[in-house]
Write a protein that holds these residues in place. Structure first.
Motif, PDB file in Angstrom:
ATOM      1  N   MET A 229      11.074   2.777  -2.259  1.00 59.82           N
ATOM      2  CA  MET A 229       9.669   2.747  -1.846  1.00 59.82           C
ATOM      3  C   MET A 229       9.101   4.142  -1.679  1.00 59.82           C
ATOM      4  O   MET A 229       7.954   4.419  -2.044  1.00 59.82           O
ATOM      5  CB  MET A 229       9.528   1.965  -0.540  1.00 59.82           C
ATOM      6  CG  MET A 229       9.649   0.461  -0.715  1.00 59.82           C
ATOM      7  SD  MET A 229       9.539  -0.420   0.854  1.00 59.82           S
ATOM      8  CE  MET A 229       7.870  -0.037   1.342  1.00 59.82           C
ATOM      9  N   ASP A 230       9.893   5.048  -1.137  1.00 64.50           N
ATOM     10  CA  ASP A 230       9.455   6.433  -0.968  1.00 64.50           C
ATOM     11  C   ASP A 230       9.144   7.068  -2.320  1.00 64.50           C
ATOM     12  O   ASP A 230       8.123   7.747  -2.477  1.00 64.50           O
ATOM     13  CB  ASP A 230      10.547   7.235  -0.244  1.00 64.50           C
ATOM     14  CG  ASP A 230      10.134   8.678  -0.002  1.00 64.50           C
ATOM     15  OD1 ASP A 230       9.109   8.901   0.661  1.00 64.50           O
ATOM     16  OD2 ASP A 230      10.831   9.582  -0.490  1.00 64.50           O
ATOM     17  N   ALA A 231      10.012   6.817  -3.302  1.00 67.70           N
ATOM     18  CA  ALA A 231       9.799   7.378  -4.645  1.00 67.70           C
ATOM     19  C   ALA A 231       8.555   6.779  -5.293  1.00 67.70           C
ATOM     20  O   ALA A 231       7.769   7.489  -5.938  1.00 67.70           O
ATOM     21  CB  ALA A 231      11.027   7.110  -5.512  1.00 67.70           C
ATOM     22  N   LEU A 232       8.360   5.476  -5.140  1.00 66.13           N
ATOM     23  CA  LEU A 232       7.180   4.818  -5.706  1.00 66.13           C
ATOM     24  C   LEU A 232       5.901   5.374  -5.099  1.00 66.13           C
ATOM     25  O   LEU A 232       4.922   5.646  -5.813  1.00 66.13           O
ATOM     26  CB  LEU A 232       7.260   3.308  -5.477  1.00 66.13           C
ATOM     27  CG  LEU A 232       8.289   2.535  -6.315  1.00 66.13           C
ATOM     28  CD1 LEU A 232       8.470   1.128  -5.773  1.00 66.13           C
ATOM     29  CD2 LEU A 232       7.865   2.490  -7.788  1.00 66.13           C
ATOM     30  N   CYS A 233       5.909   5.562  -3.783  1.00 62.74           N
ATOM     31  CA  CYS A 233       4.723   6.090  -3.102  1.00 62.74           C
ATOM     32  C   CYS A 233       4.421   7.522  -3.537  1.00 62.74           C
ATOM     33  O   CYS A 233       3.258   7.888  -3.743  1.00 62.74           O
ATOM     34  CB  CYS A 233       4.902   6.015  -1.588  1.00 62.74           C
ATOM     35  SG  CYS A 233       4.816   4.340  -0.917  1.00 62.74           S
ATOM     36  N   GLY A 236       2.681   7.617  -6.637  1.00 63.88           N
ATOM     37  CA  GLY A 236       1.358   7.001  -6.601  1.00 63.88           C
ATOM     38  C   GLY A 236       1.354   5.521  -6.921  1.00 63.88           C
ATOM     39  O   GLY A 236       0.289   4.900  -7.017  1.00 63.88           O
ATOM     40  N   GLU A 237       2.537   4.934  -7.090  1.00 58.41           N
ATOM     41  CA  GLU A 237       2.635   3.515  -7.430  1.00 58.41           C
ATOM     42  C   GLU A 237       2.791   2.695  -6.138  1.00 58.41           C
ATOM     43  O   GLU A 237       3.787   2.003  -5.907  1.00 58.41           O
ATOM     44  CB  GLU A 237       3.805   3.278  -8.384  1.00 58.41           C
ATOM     45  CG  GLU A 237       3.642   4.009  -9.710  1.00 58.41           C
ATOM     46  CD  GLU A 237       4.791   3.766 -10.674  1.00 58.41           C
ATOM     47  OE1 GLU A 237       5.629   2.885 -10.406  1.00 58.41           O
ATOM     48  OE2 GLU A 237       4.853   4.469 -11.692  1.00 58.41           O
ATOM     49  N   VAL A 238       1.735   2.775  -5.305  1.00 58.36           N
ATOM     50  CA  VAL A 238       1.780   2.156  -3.990  1.00 58.36           C
ATOM     51  C   VAL A 238       1.830   0.634  -4.089  1.00 58.36           C
ATOM     52  O   VAL A 238       2.463  -0.037  -3.263  1.00 58.36           O
ATOM     53  CB  VAL A 238       0.566   2.595  -3.147  1.00 58.36           C
ATOM     54  CG1 VAL A 238       0.667   2.065  -1.727  1.00 58.36           C
ATOM     55  CG2 VAL A 238       0.458   4.109  -3.111  1.00 58.36           C
ATOM     56  N   GLU A 239       1.152   0.094  -5.110  1.00 58.45           N
ATOM     57  CA  GLU A 239       1.126  -1.360  -5.268  1.00 58.45           C
ATOM     58  C   GLU A 239       2.540  -1.912  -5.454  1.00 58.45           C
ATOM     59  O   GLU A 239       2.902  -2.954  -4.878  1.00 58.45           O
ATOM     60  CB  GLU A 239       0.246  -1.755  -6.458  1.00 58.45           C
ATOM     61  CG  GLU A 239      -1.225  -1.392  -6.309  1.00 58.45           C
ATOM     62  CD  GLU A 239      -1.519   0.066  -6.602  1.00 58.45           C
ATOM     63  OE1 GLU A 239      -0.599   0.784  -7.065  1.00 58.45           O
ATOM     64  OE2 GLU A 239      -2.659   0.500  -6.332  1.00 58.45           O
TER      65      GLU A 239
END
Length: 450
Positions: A229-233, A236-239
């Motif tokens: 989740m940290d990497a996704l955020c 910028g892929e918060v969704e």
């Protein structure tokens, strides 16, 4: 006290967690001196472990090794797998891998069997020294030849070592090799690999491994999810991070403060403040109180959007923190003061500064200067001067920019005498005026027709 009673006493003292080094030495001597029956190795292992686990500024690994040497002089007591594992663990923690090899050789010579618990500390020491290929040789060649089957810890140590060396392909090959040998990778194995893939920028591959875990019935833990989740955020892929959070919930796994803060930070950085606030409220309603880091993430975003009128929300948030017993740190206060100044809410900024000082946080020069600029723009140079004197009394050294700000403020109010007095004050403190200082005075004199 008989030997059996002494051994029971040693076990209970070690479990208490209150042993001191002198007491360990005393109990060790009493065990060695037991005359009615030769003591077993187990109470000695308890004492060795107690020394290793002692939580103070000094490690006691040399003491453990010294006591072991004394133990081996007693021919009636034989060290076991646990004993050697402790000794080799001490060696690797002391960065003495060579000595660990000596203990391994001694164990293989004295013992009729090999055990992965003895090899694993050595593997950790080798990987720590970036001698991963030596560790791989032991796992894949030496251990099997000695009739010792590497366990999951052996493989996880090697996977971690390969990942830290950036050798992801080899780590994946090792993972497949484990499976071919009938040993299933566990959460630690996969999380280690996922973490390294993310560090190498291979987020898509990391997500695929996460999906592979789930499809094969191995449910990731909160650490695994938080890493992804940290990497996704950050990307910028918060969704996608939100989807992952929903999946966690659907599988009965509760998010922790780190998970929520990660998502809130990602939402704030994308400007989705309302959604971030919803997550924050959801946390609170579910009994999980945000910490200072969580609030600071939100406040930083809110204050960055002061022009949109969000700074009041940041102010409310700070007082909400206080009502929950959380103590905002100095970064939180400075962020809010800066936001209030930029929006022109000077009185509130001054009040916040006073509140900050009352809570034991002293402002820095940058914060004070920003507030002084704002006060002077509002036509309140006297208030700005009070702040300057507070800085000085608090041990902060004002710079030429601080004085130029005040001088300019007084000149704008047509108070040249006060400005001149400040000029003398700065020179007396060893702060030399610069070209800006002279231009401020020249401009003020020109306007007065002098």
């Amino acid at each position: 006290m008989g030997t059996h009673q002494l051994e029971s006493f040693v076990r209970e003292r070690c479990r208490s967690g209150t042993l001191t080094v002198p007491e360990v030495r005393g109990l060790f001597d009493r065990l060695l001196a037991s005359s009615d029956l030769a003591p077993s190795i187990y109470p000695f292992n308890y004492l060795f472990k107690a020394l290793v686990r002692m939580n103070n500024l000094t490690n006691h690994y040399p003491t453990v090794l010294s006591l072991f040497n004394r133990l081996t002089l007693n021919k009636h007591i034989s060290p076991d797998v646990c004993t050697y594992s402790i000794m080799m663990n001490c060696c690797t923690r002391m960065d003495r891998v060579g000595l660990a090899f000596v203990f391994l050789g001694r164990f293989l010579k004295d013992g009729p069997w090999a055990d992965p618990d003895v090899f694993n500390p050595l593997l950790m020491g080798l990987c720590k020294d970036n001698r991963v290929h030596e560790a791989a040789t032991i796992v894949l060649d030496k251990m099997p030849k000695l009739g010792c089957t590497p366990d999951i810890f052996s493989y996880n140590t090697l996977v971690n070592g390969l990942c830290k060396m950036g050798q992801i392909d080899q780590a994946e090959e090792l993972l497949n090799y484990m499976v071919s040998k009938g040993l299933q990778p566990n959460i630690v194995t996969y999380t280690t690999l996922i973490d390294e893939l993310i560090k190498e920028g291979l987020l898509d591959k990391a997500v695929k491994i996460l999906q592979f875990m789930i499809c094969n019935g191995l449910e990731p833990n909160i650490v695994t999810y938080s890493v992804v989740m940290d990497a996704l955020c950050k990307k910028g892929e918060v969704e996608k991070a939100e989807e992952l959070l929903d999946y966690m919930f659907s599988n009965g796994l509760q998010a922790n403060i780190v998970t929520y803060t990660t998502l809130i930070d990602g939402l704030c950085k994308k400007g989705l403040l309302d959604k971030a606030m919803q997550i924050l409220q959801f946390m609170i309603s579910n009994g999980l109180e945000p910490n200072v880091a969580t609030y600071s993430v939100v406040m930083d975003a809110l204050c960055a959007l002061c022009k949109q009128g969000e700074v009041e929300k940041a102010e409310e948030l700070l007082y909400h923190m206080a009502s929950k017993g959380l103590k905002p740190n100095i970064v939180t206060y400075i962020t809010l003061i800066d936001g209030l100044c930029k929006k022109g809410l000077i009185n509130k900024a001054v009040n916040m500064l006073e509140h900050m000082v009352s809570k034991g946080h002293e402002p820095d020069v940058v914060t004070c200067t920003a507030l002084m600029v704002a006060l002077c723009k509002e036509g309140k140079p006297e208030k700005a001067e009070e702040l300057l004197h507070h800085m000085i009394s608090g041990g902060l050294q004002p710079n030429v920019f601080c004085y130029n700000t005040l001088i300019h403020g007084f000149c704008k109010m047509d108070k040249l005498e006060k400005a001149t007095k400040l000029l003398r004050e700065m020179v007396s403190k060893g702060i030399l005026p610069n070209i800006v200082t002279y231009n401020i005075f020249m401009d003020a004199l020109r306007k007065k027709g002098r």
